[in-house]
Design a protein around this motif. Structure first.
Motif, PDB file in Angstrom:
ATOM      1  N   ASP A   1       0.757  -1.235   0.044  1.00  0.00           N
ATOM      2  CA  ASP A   1      -0.029  -0.062   0.099  1.00  0.00           C
ATOM      3  C   ASP A   1       0.775   1.209   0.183  1.00  0.00           C
ATOM      4  O   ASP A   1       1.239   1.652   0.952  1.00  0.00           O
ATOM      5  CB  ASP A   1      -0.881  -0.089   1.180  1.00  0.00           C
TER       6      ASP A   1
ATOM      7  N   GLN B   1      -8.380   7.785   5.801  1.00  0.00           N
ATOM      8  CA  GLN B   1      -7.541   7.334   6.848  1.00  0.00           C
ATOM      9  C   GLN B   1      -8.022   7.487   8.239  1.00  0.00           C
ATOM     10  O   GLN B   1      -7.571   7.156   9.015  1.00  0.00           O
ATOM     11  CB  GLN B   1      -6.041   7.944   6.493  1.00  0.00           C
TER      12      GLN B   1
ATOM     13  N   GLY C   1      -9.564   6.907  11.402  1.00  0.00           N
ATOM     14  CA  GLY C   1      -9.954   5.637  12.175  1.00  0.00           C
ATOM     15  C   GLY C   1      -8.544   4.540  11.860  1.00  0.00           C
ATOM     16  O   GLY C   1      -8.745   3.488  12.605  1.00  0.00           O
ATOM     17  N   THR C   2      -7.649   4.908  11.063  1.00  0.00           N
ATOM     18  CA  THR C   2      -6.518   4.137  11.002  1.00  0.00           C
ATOM     19  C   THR C   2      -5.368   4.654  11.974  1.00  0.00           C
ATOM     20  O   THR C   2      -5.258   5.499  12.638  1.00  0.00           O
ATOM     21  CB  THR C   2      -5.927   4.066   9.502  1.00  0.00           C
ATOM     22  N   GLU C   3      -4.550   3.732  12.234  1.00  0.00           N
ATOM     23  CA  GLU C   3      -3.328   4.075  12.756  1.00  0.00           C
ATOM     24  C   GLU C   3      -1.910   4.080  12.089  1.00  0.00           C
ATOM     25  O   GLU C   3      -1.871   3.430  11.196  1.00  0.00           O
ATOM     26  CB  GLU C   3      -2.919   3.018  14.026  1.00  0.00           C
ATOM     27  N   HIS C   4      -1.102   5.205  12.254  1.00  0.00           N
ATOM     28  CA  HIS C   4       0.032   5.293  11.959  1.00  0.00           C
ATOM     29  C   HIS C   4       1.322   5.600  12.743  1.00  0.00           C
ATOM     30  O   HIS C   4       0.878   6.117  13.991  1.00  0.00           O
ATOM     31  CB  HIS C   4      -0.189   6.515  10.717  1.00  0.00           C
TER      32      HIS C   4
ATOM     33  N   ASN D   1       3.264   6.778   5.077  1.00  0.00           N
ATOM     34  CA  ASN D   1       2.870   7.306   3.710  1.00  0.00           C
ATOM     35  C   ASN D   1       3.220   8.538   3.292  1.00  0.00           C
ATOM     36  O   ASN D   1       2.735   9.189   2.185  1.00  0.00           O
ATOM     37  CB  ASN D   1       1.586   6.752   3.615  1.00  0.00           C
TER      38      ASN D   1
ATOM     39  N   SER E   1       2.958   6.260  17.916  1.00  0.00           N
ATOM     40  CA  SER E   1       1.794   5.623  17.231  1.00  0.00           C
ATOM     41  C   SER E   1       0.816   6.199  17.179  1.00  0.00           C
ATOM     42  O   SER E   1       0.377   6.757  18.456  1.00  0.00           O
ATOM     43  CB  SER E   1       1.491   4.052  17.729  1.00  0.00           C
TER      44      SER E   1
ATOM     45  N   ARG F   1      -3.382   7.078  16.326  1.00  0.00           N
ATOM     46  CA  ARG F   1      -4.742   6.923  15.613  1.00  0.00           C
ATOM     47  C   ARG F   1      -5.489   8.351  14.996  1.00  0.00           C
ATOM     48  O   ARG F   1      -5.311   9.209  15.545  1.00  0.00           O
ATOM     49  CB  ARG F   1      -5.629   6.477  16.728  1.00  0.00           C
TER      50      ARG F   1
ATOM     51  N   ALA G   1      -2.187   6.492  20.058  1.00  0.00           N
ATOM     52  CA  ALA G   1      -2.926   5.222  19.724  1.00  0.00           C
ATOM     53  C   ALA G   1      -2.742   4.396  21.067  1.00  0.00           C
ATOM     54  O   ALA G   1      -1.665   4.185  21.761  1.00  0.00           O
ATOM     55  CB  ALA G   1      -2.393   4.346  18.701  1.00  0.00           C
TER      56      ALA G   1
END
Length: 404
Positions: free
Chosen positions: A249, A329, A331-334, A349, A388, A390, A404
């Motif tokens: 991805d 994005q 709701g996603t975690e990075h 990303n 991390s 969220r 997160a």
């Protein structure tokens, strides 16, 4: 230090910053990629003189290299330093009490300079000269030094990065092996036709190489690409992006030019469609700027108003795609590297993420769920930390997150 232009200029400015110890000097590292960039460099010179009337104003970079006489004649300029001399300690040798360069959580490392290609629109070879590469051993040592000084992410930069002698894949592999403490490695602009199997495998399979590519595409029409003297065709670029995204991805950015000579409505439509066909979520769009002495300047020109209108249309479409990508994005975690001023960073990303407690409080309040607690000021962002996060919200050009 005032820097305009590319990531290579940013990397070089950090080196210059470490060589210049004079308090009463302003160095403008200018850009010459377009006529507008040349104009902005001159504006920066005049502004520097207004802001620092007693300082020595020194100009370097591609802009002054392409018009050394013009910049030297500006009354605000005290000295012009050639590109070839700007990284030499002897250039700044009149100032022996040099201060160490200020390092950042994300560091730019120049590994290649110059270009051997002859794109018909480009004047950069006249400012940067032929392609040349730094030795691998020197790059690995420099990367290790940057990590020791606090860098958590290194961005390899160059004028034509994928032409690195011996292969960019070999260099990336050497840095990863030679600097095991480096958490994140990112690559600046890539030429799709030069992404070989070794580099492809590292981009798609090595977790320390960030899932983000910025591609030098320029156009999405084959005839225009040929007239630009680019070395790829549209289908080849689309196919490479498809191969990359099938394996990982990966976020795709690209450089695009609107209004290149002879571009008609159909050719522009092909470039516009490239945003979707290559899933571009970060576009750098330029209206064509004819540079004196380049072949493209002698081709039948598109009216400047049309070129600007097409560029505006490309930017609007690219912005819409980017906003949709950012919104998706939530709701996603990075994982982000916290950068100065300590309330933001970049996800793997390359989306910018701002921490909800410290930045954009109005948006943050809307983004936080009812039972969430904002990060405290002490935990929100030790610069250089990898956190991390969220994602709780999206602004037009960045994400908003909490721990997160």
């Amino acid at each position: 230090m005032i820097t305009l232009g590319c990531r290579l200029n940013l990397a070089e400015s950090e080196t210059i910053r470490g060589l210049v110890g004079a308090e009463d000097m302003v160095v403008i590292n200018g850009c010459g990629v377009t006529n507008e960039a040349m104009r902005q460099t001159r504006v920066a010179v005049r502004r520097a003189r207004r802001d620092r009337p007693g300082a020595e104003i020194v100009v370097t970079g591609c802009a002054s290299e392409m018009d050394r006489t013009g910049f030297a004649a500006m009354p605000e300029v005290d000295r012009v330093v050639p590109n070839a001399a700007k990284l030499l300690p002897a250039t700044w040798g009149a100032f022996p009490n040099r201060k160490p360069a200020r390092r950042h959580a994300r560091a730019f490392l120049a590994v290649q300079n110059g270009c051997d290609h002859a794109c018909t629109f480009c004047a950069i070879p006249s400012g940067r000269g032929p392609s040349r590469s730094e030795p691998i051993g020197r790059i690995v040592a420099a990367a290790a030094d940057l990590v020791a000084e606090g860098a958590r992410e290194i961005v390899l930069t160059g004028v034509d990065l994928t032409s690195y002698e011996g292969g960019l894949g070999a260099l990336v592999e050497a840095v990863l092996v030679g600097v095991p403490a480096l958490p994140r490695l990112r690559l600046s602009s890539l030429d799709t036709i030069e992404i070989d199997d070794r580099l492809f495998d590292l981009i798609t399979g090595e977790p320390r190489v960030m899932p983000h590519v910025h591609l030098s595409l320029q156009a999405g029409d084959d005839l225009i690409l040929k007239r630009m003297k680019r070395r790829h065709l549209r289908a080849e670029a689309v196919a490479m992006v498809g191969r990359l995204k099938a394996k990982r991805d990966i976020a795709v950015g690209a450089d695009l030019i609107a209004g290149f000579p002879t571009e008609d409505a159909a050719a522009f439509a092909n470039t516009l469609a490239l945003l979707d066909d290559c899933d571009i979520v970060q576009a750098h769009v330029f209206p064509f700027s004819p540079r004196a002495g380049t072949p493209a300047a002698r081709m039948p020109q598109v009216a400047p108003a049309s070129a600007k209108a097409r560029a505006a249309q490309l930017r609007a479409a690219a912005s819409e795609r980017r906003q949709a990508w950012l919104a998706a994005q939530i709701g996603t975690e990075h994982r982000i590297v916290v950068e100065k001023p300590g309330d933001r960073g970049h996800a793997e990303n390359f989306a910018e993420v701002r921490l909800a407690d410290a930045a954009w409080p109005d948006q943050a309040a809307k983004a936080l769920p009812a039972d969430a607690t904002a990060l405290s000021a002490t935990t929100s962002g030790t610069i250089g930390a990898i956190r991390s996060v969220r994602i709780t919200g999206a602004a037009p050009d960045h994400l908003i997150g909490i721990s997160a």
